[in-house]
Each structure stands twice: as C-alpha cells, then as structure tokens.
Write an enzyme that holds these catalytic residues in place. Structure first.
Site, short mmCIF file in Angstrom:
data_model
loop_
_atom_site.label_atom_id
_atom_site.label_comp_id
_atom_site.label_asym_id
_atom_site.label_seq_id
_atom_site.Cartn_x
_atom_site.Cartn_y
_atom_site.Cartn_z
N THR A 15 71.30 52.51 -1.35
CA THR A 15 72.73 52.21 -1.19
C THR A 15 73.13 52.02 0.27
O THR A 15 74.28 51.66 0.55
CB THR A 15 73.60 53.34 -1.78
OG1 THR A 15 73.23 54.55 -1.11
CG2 THR A 15 73.39 53.48 -3.27
N ARG A 39 75.48 56.40 -5.20
CA ARG A 39 76.73 55.63 -5.18
C ARG A 39 76.61 54.35 -6.01
O ARG A 39 76.14 53.31 -5.54
CB ARG A 39 77.13 55.33 -3.74
CG ARG A 39 77.68 56.57 -3.03
CD ARG A 39 77.84 56.37 -1.55
NE ARG A 39 76.58 56.36 -0.84
CZ ARG A 39 76.46 56.20 0.47
NH1 ARG A 39 77.54 56.05 1.22
NH2 ARG A 39 75.27 56.21 1.05
N ASP A 60 70.09 60.76 -8.51
CA ASP A 60 70.06 61.79 -7.47
C ASP A 60 68.62 62.31 -7.44
O ASP A 60 68.14 62.86 -8.43
CB ASP A 60 71.05 62.92 -7.82
CG ASP A 60 71.16 63.94 -6.71
OD1 ASP A 60 70.13 64.21 -6.04
OD2 ASP A 60 72.26 64.49 -6.51
N TYR A 153 65.21 69.67 9.60
CA TYR A 153 65.00 68.24 9.37
C TYR A 153 63.56 67.85 9.74
O TYR A 153 62.84 67.23 8.95
CB TYR A 153 66.01 67.40 10.16
CG TYR A 153 65.76 65.92 9.95
CD1 TYR A 153 66.03 65.31 8.73
CD2 TYR A 153 65.19 65.14 10.96
CE1 TYR A 153 65.76 63.95 8.51
CE2 TYR A 153 64.93 63.78 10.76
CZ TYR A 153 65.21 63.21 9.54
OH TYR A 153 64.93 61.88 9.32
N LYS A 157 60.22 66.49 7.42
CA LYS A 157 59.47 65.25 7.68
C LYS A 157 58.00 65.57 7.97
O LYS A 157 57.13 64.73 7.72
CB LYS A 157 60.13 64.47 8.82
CG LYS A 157 61.52 63.94 8.44
CD LYS A 157 61.47 63.05 7.21
CE LYS A 157 62.80 62.46 6.83
NZ LYS A 157 62.74 61.61 5.61
N PRO A 183 59.58 56.26 11.32
CA PRO A 183 60.38 55.54 12.32
C PRO A 183 61.01 56.49 13.35
O PRO A 183 61.28 57.66 13.06
CB PRO A 183 61.50 54.88 11.49
CG PRO A 183 61.18 55.14 10.06
CD PRO A 183 60.28 56.34 10.03
N GLY A 184 61.29 55.91 14.49
CA GLY A 184 62.16 56.57 15.47
C GLY A 184 63.58 56.11 15.21
O GLY A 184 63.94 55.70 14.09
N PHE A 190 72.74 57.20 8.99
CA PHE A 190 72.08 58.49 9.20
C PHE A 190 72.90 59.46 10.07
O PHE A 190 73.12 60.61 9.70
CB PHE A 190 70.71 58.22 9.84
CG PHE A 190 69.89 59.42 10.16
CD1 PHE A 190 69.09 60.02 9.20
CD2 PHE A 190 69.87 59.94 11.45
CE1 PHE A 190 68.30 61.12 9.50
CE2 PHE A 190 69.09 61.05 11.76
CZ PHE A 190 68.31 61.64 10.78
P1 NDP Z 1 71.38 56.33 5.45
O1 NDP Z 1 72.29 57.49 5.51
O2 NDP Z 1 71.89 55.01 5.90
O3 NDP Z 1 70.78 56.18 3.99
C1 NDP Z 1 70.33 57.30 3.29
C2 NDP Z 1 70.13 56.95 1.84
O4 NDP Z 1 69.65 58.12 1.15
C3 NDP Z 1 71.42 56.52 1.15
O5 NDP Z 1 71.16 55.38 0.37
C4 NDP Z 1 71.77 57.69 0.26
O6 NDP Z 1 72.34 57.22 -0.95
C5 NDP Z 1 70.38 58.27 -0.03
N1 NDP Z 1 70.45 59.66 -0.48
C6 NDP Z 1 70.84 60.75 0.21
N2 NDP Z 1 70.82 61.84 -0.59
C7 NDP Z 1 70.39 61.42 -1.81
C8 NDP Z 1 70.16 62.04 -3.05
N3 NDP Z 1 70.35 63.36 -3.23
N4 NDP Z 1 69.73 61.30 -4.09
C9 NDP Z 1 69.53 59.98 -3.94
N5 NDP Z 1 69.73 59.31 -2.79
C10 NDP Z 1 70.16 60.03 -1.74
O7 NDP Z 1 70.12 56.75 6.36
P2 NDP Z 1 68.72 56.02 6.69
O8 NDP Z 1 68.63 54.71 6.03
O9 NDP Z 1 68.52 56.10 8.13
O10 NDP Z 1 67.72 57.05 6.00
C11 NDP Z 1 66.66 56.67 5.15
C12 NDP Z 1 65.46 57.56 5.43
O11 NDP Z 1 65.00 57.32 6.75
C13 NDP Z 1 65.75 59.06 5.36
O12 NDP Z 1 64.68 59.69 4.69
C14 NDP Z 1 65.79 59.47 6.83
O13 NDP Z 1 65.45 60.81 6.99
C15 NDP Z 1 64.75 58.55 7.40
N6 NDP Z 1 64.78 58.30 8.83
C16 NDP Z 1 65.91 57.85 9.46
C17 NDP Z 1 65.85 57.54 10.81
C18 NDP Z 1 67.05 57.04 11.54
O14 NDP Z 1 67.07 57.11 12.79
N7 NDP Z 1 68.06 56.49 10.87
C19 NDP Z 1 64.60 57.67 11.57
C20 NDP Z 1 63.50 58.16 10.81
C21 NDP Z 1 63.59 58.44 9.50
P3 NDP Z 1 73.54 57.91 -1.75
O15 NDP Z 1 74.36 58.67 -0.76
O16 NDP Z 1 74.26 56.76 -2.40
O17 NDP Z 1 72.85 58.77 -2.76
C1 8X3 Z 2 65.53 60.44 12.35
C2 8X3 Z 2 65.18 60.19 13.76
O1 8X3 Z 2 64.96 61.27 16.01
O2 8X3 Z 2 67.14 61.38 14.94
O3 8X3 Z 2 64.42 60.83 11.64
O4 8X3 Z 2 65.32 62.73 14.13
S1 8X3 Z 2 65.67 61.46 14.75
#
Ligand code: NDP
Ligand code: 8X3
Length: 253
Positions: A15, A39, A60, A153, A157, A183-184, A190
């Site tokens: 989403t 969502r 979920d 967190y 990971k 990823p970084g 997020f």
């Molecule tokens: P976003 O917040 O943009 O997206 C997170 C997604 O996770 C949303 O689609 C949300 O959907 C979903 N989500 C959260 N909780 C639940 C749940 N209980 N059940 C189902 N879906 C869930 O963040 P990112 O795209 O950045 O995050 C994606 C992944 O990347 C995560 O695992 C994050 O830890 C990881 N990551 C992010 C980084 C960054 O810098 N952004 C770097 C490294 C890793 P909804 O709320 O609709 O359920």
């Molecule tokens: C998300 C990247 O560096 O904010 O995994 O933890 S960081």
C-alpha cells in the site's frame, strides 16, 4: 533471465513505499501480483490503476490464520505463487533503550519478525511442492550496522537476515531461492510512521540528501527474481551513494 510474464508474486505491504513500487514493477513487466496490506482503499486504487494482473487482498501480516485463508481463497490465475516479497515492516520511535515505549517494541517485533515468519511459513509449502519459488525479504542495513535509537528495529532486521540464511540451508534441493535485500535510506512513508505522523520531523530525515526511492529497491527485487533459476542472491545490500552505513549521521549532505 526468467520470463517476467510467468511471475506470480505476493507482496506484503503493497500500500506504500517499496512494496507498492515492487508490485508496480512486477505488473508493469507482465507478471501477476497479489498485493496485500491493511489499507484496502489504497489496494483498490492500485488495482484500478494497474488492472487485472493485480489482485488486491487485505492482510495484516501479524495474523497467520488470515494469511492461510487468503492463500486458500486466491483466484486461479494467482494461486501458483512463485515470488514472495516479505516487505511489510516498520520502525517506531528513535529513543534509547531505557526510554523506549514497550508497545512500540512489541509492534515492531510482531510486524517485522512474526509477520515475516507468518508470510514465509504460509507460502513456502506451495512453492516447495511446485518446485519453483523465491522468498525475497526486505531487511535493512540496520540489521548489520547499529545506530543510536535503532535498538529493536535493528534487532528485527538482524533476525530477517539470519532467518533468510537459515531458510537457504533448509531449502537446498527444493529449487526455492531466498534473498534478503538490505536497503539503506529510502524515501517512503517509513519516517512518517516512525515519528507517528510528525511530517516535519519525517521530512527532515531526507532533507538535503539524495536518498533511494521505492522504485530503486523495486528494481533490485525484480533483478534478483529475474536471474536464471540456478542463480540465488543471498544478500543484496545497497545504500544511497552518499550514505556509508547507518542513519543520517553517516550521510553526506
Ligand atoms: P512504508 O511505511 O512506506 O511502507 C510500509 C508498508 O508496510 C505499508 O504498505 C504498510 O501497509 C505495511 N505494513 C505495516 N504494518 C503492516 C501489517 N501489520 N500488516 C501488513 N502490512 C503492514 O515503508 P517502506 O516502504 O520504507 O518499508 C518497507 C520495508 O522496508 C519495511 O520492512 C522497512 O523496515 C524496510 N526498510 C525501509 C527503509 C527505508 O529507509 N525506508 C530502509 C531499509 C528497510 P498498511 O499500513 O496498509 O498495512
Ligand atoms: C531503515 C533504514 O537506517 O533508517 O531500515 O534504519 S534506517
């Protein structure tokens, strides 16, 4: 390279951010995608935009029974899932361990650890049975490199990384591949989630920095999945060019 029209991918957290970009990448390449998240309105919007090769399904990831029920109810063209992108995840807060909110810690563990395990356990038997599959987990550089306030967190990971490596041992001989993408900094929702809707604080994380986008990470996931079946990337770690290891303190602005 594999024929992208043969991909039937299940993406968690489709989403927003990386998950949405990954769903988009696979559909635009000709594959089918089961796009999941909590969502429903956003999933419906994505389905409206991307068409019939995207199947939206509310899920979920903390609910294992719901994952099993979803798999059992998929329409025929989406049943033979051969790529699972376990992307759903979140960080909450950035306080030192002695001040952190216990409820934040629980939610991160429930989503990033239990949610990952649920997704993998529900989808693996089908892929093993069909003799084709690929688990792609979205880990993080935070699983390797600690930073202040990253406590639980980063721990979740590190779990993703080690769980993926362990899966590879279990799955030798099954033709199922496992990849942990790490990823970084990537500009998605997020930081908005981490700082609980504080838009100014979230924006300040990315200010003046050239960070990655969800589409950049989607390209990595698509590349790993597209490689010939005898090639299995174990870990793919990538940061913005100006980021060394951890969060902004390690980043040139
Ligand atoms: P976003 O917040 O943009 O997206 C997170 C997604 O996770 C949303 O689609 C949300 O959907 C979903 N989500 C959260 N909780 C639940 C749940 N209980 N059940 C189902 N879906 C869930 O963040 P990112 O795209 O950045 O995050 C994606 C992944 O990347 C995560 O695992 C994050 O830890 C990881 N990551 C992010 C980084 C960054 O810098 N952004 C770097 C490294 C890793 P909804 O709320 O609709 O359920
Ligand atoms: C998300 C990247 O560096 O904010 O995994 O933890 S960081």
């Amino acid at each position: 390279m594999l024929d992208p029209s043969k991909f039937v991918a299940l993406v968690t957290g489709a989403t927003a951010g990386m998950g949405e970009a990954i769903a988009r990448r696979f559909v635009e390449a000709g594959g089918r995608v089961v796009a999941t998240g909590r969502r429903a309105d956003r999933l419906a919007r994505l389905a409206g935009e991307l068409g019939e090769r995207l199947h939206p399904a509310e899920l979920d990831v903390r609910d294992y029974a719901a994952a099993e029920a979803l798999l059992a109810s998929l329409p025929e063209p989406f049943r033979a899932i051969n790529v699972v992108v376990a992307n759903a995840g979140l960080a909450l807060g950035l306080k030192p361990a002695h001040e952190a909110d216990m409820e934040d810690w629980r939610r991160m563990i429930d989503t990033n650890v239990t949610g990952l395990v649920n997704t993998v356990r529900a989808t693996l038997p089908g892929m093993v049975e069909r003799g084709r599959g690929h688990v792609i987990a979205i880990g993080s550089i935070a699983g390797d490199y600690p930073y202040a306030g990253g406590n639980v967190y980063g721990g979740t990971k590190a779990f993703a990384k080690q769980f993926c490596l362990a899966l590879r041992s279990d799955l030798v001989g099954t033709s199922v591949r496992v990849t942990n993408i790490e990823p970084g900094m990537t500009e998605t929702e997020f930081s908005l989630v981490r700082f609980k809707g504080d838009e100014a604080r979230a924006a300040s994380v990315y200010e003046g920095a050239e960070v990655m986008s969800g589409a950049d990470v989607a390209e990595m996931a698509f590349w790993c999945a597209s490689l010939p079946e005898h090639v299995s990337v174990a870990r793919l770690q990538a940061t913005p060019t100006d980021q060394a290891f951890a969060r902004p303190e390690m980043m040139r602005r």
